[in-house]
Design an enzyme around this catalytic site. Structure first.
Site, PDB file in Angstrom:
ATOM      1  N   CYS A   2     -38.108  12.176 -20.869  1.00 34.49           N
ATOM      2  CA  CYS A   2     -39.445  11.903 -21.811  1.00 34.49           C
ATOM      3  C   CYS A   2     -39.790  13.273 -22.657  1.00 34.49           C
ATOM      4  CB  CYS A   2     -40.562  11.637 -21.066  1.00 34.49           C
ATOM      5  SG  CYS A   2     -41.022  10.074 -20.140  1.00 34.49           S
ATOM      6  N   ARG A  27     -34.331  12.843 -25.368  1.00 30.45           N
ATOM      7  CA  ARG A  27     -35.000  12.916 -23.957  1.00 30.45           C
ATOM      8  C   ARG A  27     -35.346  11.458 -23.566  1.00 30.45           C
ATOM      9  NH1 ARG A  27     -36.351  17.882 -22.601  1.00 30.45           N
ATOM     10  NH2 ARG A  27     -37.769  17.213 -20.990  1.00 30.45           N
ATOM     11  N   TRP A  74     -38.540   8.144 -21.412  1.00 33.81           N
ATOM     12  CA  TRP A  74     -37.307   7.560 -20.379  1.00 33.81           C
ATOM     13  C   TRP A  74     -37.861   6.688 -19.121  1.00 33.81           C
ATOM     14  CZ3 TRP A  74     -32.191  10.704 -19.666  1.00 33.81           C
ATOM     15  CH2 TRP A  74     -31.460  10.370 -19.150  1.00 33.81           C
ATOM     16  N   ASN A 100     -44.678  13.609 -18.754  1.00 31.61           N
ATOM     17  CA  ASN A 100     -43.368  13.825 -18.622  1.00 31.61           C
ATOM     18  C   ASN A 100     -43.010  14.348 -17.283  1.00 31.61           C
ATOM     19  OD1 ASN A 100     -40.363  14.221 -18.620  1.00 31.61           O
ATOM     20  ND2 ASN A 100     -40.946  16.224 -19.647  1.00 31.61           N
ATOM     21  N   GLY A 101     -42.459  13.481 -16.232  1.00 25.33           N
ATOM     22  CA  GLY A 101     -42.100  13.954 -14.862  1.00 25.33           C
ATOM     23  C   GLY A 101     -42.304  12.775 -14.027  1.00 25.33           C
ATOM     24  N   GLU A 479     -12.588  20.799  -8.193  1.00 24.53           N
ATOM     25  CA  GLU A 479     -13.375  20.826  -9.405  1.00 24.53           C
ATOM     26  C   GLU A 479     -13.382  22.317  -9.976  1.00 24.53           C
ATOM     27  OE1 GLU A 479     -14.878  19.146 -11.678  1.00 24.53           O
ATOM     28  OE2 GLU A 479     -16.506  20.193 -12.303  1.00 24.53           O
ATOM     29  N   LYS A 483     -12.303  23.056 -14.209  1.00 24.48           N
ATOM     30  CA  LYS A 483     -13.116  23.611 -15.027  1.00 24.48           C
ATOM     31  C   LYS A 483     -12.281  24.708 -15.554  1.00 24.48           C
ATOM     32  CE  LYS A 483     -15.739  21.280 -15.369  1.00 24.48           C
ATOM     33  NZ  LYS A 483     -16.276  20.381 -15.128  1.00 24.48           N
ATOM     34  N   GLU A 486      -9.570  23.183 -17.936  1.00 28.35           N
ATOM     35  CA  GLU A 486     -10.231  22.713 -19.432  1.00 28.35           C
ATOM     36  C   GLU A 486     -10.623  23.781 -20.543  1.00 28.35           C
ATOM     37  OE1 GLU A 486     -12.878  18.976 -18.659  1.00 28.35           O
ATOM     38  OE2 GLU A 486     -13.544  20.451 -17.185  1.00 28.35           O
ATOM     39  N   HIS A 502       1.971  24.190   3.249  1.00 27.92           N
ATOM     40  CA  HIS A 502       2.770  22.801   2.822  1.00 27.92           C
ATOM     41  C   HIS A 502       3.471  22.913   1.574  1.00 27.92           C
ATOM     42  CE1 HIS A 502       1.625  21.569   6.777  1.00 27.92           C
ATOM     43  NE2 HIS A 502       0.410  21.673   6.431  1.00 27.92           N
ATOM     44  N   LYS A 601     -15.769  14.192 -24.990  1.00 27.01           N
ATOM     45  CA  LYS A 601     -16.713  14.131 -23.899  1.00 27.01           C
ATOM     46  C   LYS A 601     -16.674  12.688 -23.307  1.00 27.01           C
ATOM     47  CE  LYS A 601     -20.432  15.486 -21.564  1.00 27.01           C
ATOM     48  NZ  LYS A 601     -19.772  16.358 -20.651  1.00 27.01           N
TER      49      LYS A 601
END
Ligand code: F6R
Length: 606
Positions: A2, A27, A74, A100-101, A479, A483, A486, A502, A601
């Site tokens: 929001c 938002r 939102w 908002n929240g 991950e 990162k 990328e 191994h 993206k």
């Protein structure tokens, strides 16, 4: 999410609110609304859908007045329709609020208010705020807001106006709020870009701040009513810098947004008293015999953590698939299968096609998704939104930690329904989850970031990197490697630490930095043995250790300490150090971290 805007001054408030809301539509755009005070009354206009719908409504009959508040929503509680749109007013229309929240205890508060004669016009959690303020009001709006906030638990950026006062009262906890200081006018907004056309003098309100705005000034206090002094900052950002919140890149901004993103993922969903999670999912968690998690890239690694958590806590078989493989391997699916797709964008074509494949074979489908209204959400049986906010940087950061926290909640949801967790254990895990925003905030403390930067620069010219982790942190190693690849273009491999012997052990020499995630765990001793194996071959060990672990520090060339966390949530805390390590490696090499070469993206080709 929001977005909220407030204005008091000599301009027509409607123009300021609409232009501000346009900058905040990222938002949320489930509805938009404004309230404008015009001498004897406050007029509210609101409309479901994008801001354009509200603008059309106002076109024929603009609202006159120089004090107003505006909101773009939102939806969390209640459908995205006109009556759930903000602003919300009391029955007599004299007090109007935007929020908002999430007010976590709104059901209890609402029941009490109804008993005392209040009637509600919306299904939102926010409306309770208007009624609580009304109840507490006896001539002083600031005191009434303060008394109301004393009763609520949760997150809020709240902006309030009353027909009898030429002032705006606002407060924040968790949800952002920035105040703009003009000449004879004052502004409020959820984010800087909304205010830039009007002023460059801004005050960033902190958690627990309350503020009263008048045409020619403001007064800040804490929630106890004590005066608080905040600096007025001069913002010299251009429009693009403003969208990056003053950070050099979106990626860095998003790394720092993680405590807030995690709060937004978890808030309203954890019930400490009972040890339950409330995910509002219309599927029967006790009905599944098998779970299939499907995703790509970083989201796939979040799925791997999910596998570990669900199998450990809910004792149900889980398999995790890379989406691009799933549909071509004739997966075994039945009506007892729950297929969970994980996607930030909700648009990745491989994941979307895999979702269709799972559905075709009769699986029930659930999405762990960030982007509202995205293609996947229209085809899923149900969606667990992660509410991480827009992620612009191509390398995923805040979506990943939010996805992993959502996986933890799903594991708890399944475990409770299957009776595989005692109340005690469930409460312990809920507590660990609640701690996450604070722990991640701590993981981002300046001295830690500086230490990571130094290590990144030391090894920035390495040709390869190896990342090792065990158990629930084996995916953290994967991950970390992704990162780094990328955004710095350094070749990196992630491995389960026990697997190193191994094969990958052959790569180790004095030029290879090896990041070993060796935080507190029942597997720590074994991980340290793997670390020794690297040392014995002259590899350069960068150990990620829990705060206070000086005993193991002696085995490493470099140590990055991270806050101590419950093992089950440690991947979320640990990965922050790896995100920053990649970030500073890439910037040391002069790479464009927000737009790494060859990547996009949202990948909508197979
Ligand atoms: C890596 C990254 C990608 C995405 C993947 C899936 O930093 O961002 O690996 O995670 O393309 O994207 P979503 O989650 O949008 O389906």
């Amino acid at each position: 999410m929001c977005g909220i805007v407030g204005y008091i001054g000599s301009r027509q408030a409607q123009d300021v609110l609409i232009s501000g809301l346009a900058k905040l539509e990222y938002r949320g755009y489930d509805s938009a609304g404004v309230a404008i005070r015009n001498g004897t009354h406050i007029e509210v206009k609101k409309k479901a859908g994008k801001l354009a719908n509200l603008s059309t409504l106002l076109e024929g009959a603009p609202l006159e007045g120089t004090l107003g508040i505006g909101h773009t929503r939102w939806a969390t509680h209640g459908l995205p329709n006109d009556s759930n749109a903000h602003p919300h007013a009391t029955e007599d229309g004299r007090i109007v609020i935007i929020h908002n929240g999430i007010i976590e205890n709104y059901l209890t508060l609402k029941a009490g208010l109804i008993e005392r004669g209040h009637s509600f016009k919306s299904e939102t959690d926010s409306e309770v705020l208007a009624h609580l303020i009304e109840e507490a009001y006896s001539g002083d709006l600031y005191e009434a807001v303060r008394a109301a906030l004393g009763q609520v638990r949760g997150a809020y950026g709240i902006v309030v106006t009353h027909v009898d006062h030429r002032e705006i009262v606002a407060a924040r906890t968790v949800s952002p709020l920035v105040m703009g200081v003009g000449e004879g006018e004052m502004f409020l907004a959820s984010d800087v870009p909304a205010l830039l056309p009007y002023t460059r003098k801004m005050v960033f309100l902190h958690d627990g701040d309350m503020v009263v705005l008048h045409d020619d000034g403001f007064r800040i206090t804490d929630l106890a009513g004590n005066p608080v002094v905040r600096d007025i900052e001069h913002i010299d950002w251009d429009a693009e810098a403003a969208e990056k919140g003053g950070y050099d890149t979106y990626m860095l901004k998003e790394i720092y947004e993680q405590p807030t993103a995690l709060t937004n993922t978890l808030i309203g969903r954890l019930h400490d008293e009972t040890g339950e999670v409330n995910l509002d999912i219309n599927l029967d968690p006790a009905s599944f015999k098998r779970i299939s998690i499907i995703a790509c890239g970083t989201a796939y690694y979040a799925g791997l953590v999910g596998e570990y958590l669900i199998e450990q806590l809910a004792r149900i078989p889980v398999e995790v698939d890379v989406a691009s493989e799933y549909r071509y391997r004739s997966p075994l699916v039945s009506e007892n299968t729950l297929a969970i797709v994980v996607s930030q964008s909700g648009e990745t074509i491989d994941t979307l096609e895999a979702l269709r494949e799972a559905k075709k074979h009769g699986a029930k489908t659930l999405g762990v998704i960030n982007a509202k209204g995205s293609s996947m959400t229209r085809e899923l049986d149900d969606t667990l939104y992660i509410h991480a906010g827009p992620e612009i940087g191509v390398a995923s950061t805040k979506a990943y930690t939010a996805q992993v926290s959502a996986m933890l909640m799903l594991a708890l949801w399944l475990a409770r329904a299957r009776n595989t967790l005692t109340d005690e254990k469930a409460k312990e895990l809920l507590h660990a989850a609640r701690e996450l925003p604070r722990l991640v905030e701590e993981a981002l403390a300046p001295e830690r970031v500086e230490a990571i930067k130094k290590v990144a620069e030391k090894y920035a010219h390495a040709r390869d990197y190896l990342f090792l982790g065990r158990g629930v942190n084996a995916p953290t190693a994967l991950e970390g490697a992704l990162k780094l690849k990328e955004i710095s273009y350094i070749h990196a491999e992630g491995y389960a630490a026990g697997e190193m012997k191994h094969g990958p052990i052959a790569l180790i020499d004095e030029n290879l930095p090896v990041v070993v995630i060796a935080t507190e765990s029942f597997l720590l001793e074994k991980t340290i043995s793997n670390l020794q194996e690297v040392r014995a071959r002259a590899g350069k060990v960068i150990a990620i250790l829990s705060d206070g672990d000086t005993a193991n520090a002696v085995h490493a060339d470099d140590v990055l300490y991270v806050p101590r966390a419950h093992e089950m949530v440690s991947p979320i805390v640990n990965v922050v150090a790896l995100q920053l390590l990649s970030y500073f490696t890439a910037t040391a090499l002069g790479k464009d971290v927000d737009k790494p070469r060859n990547l996009a993206k949202s990948v909508t080709v197979e």
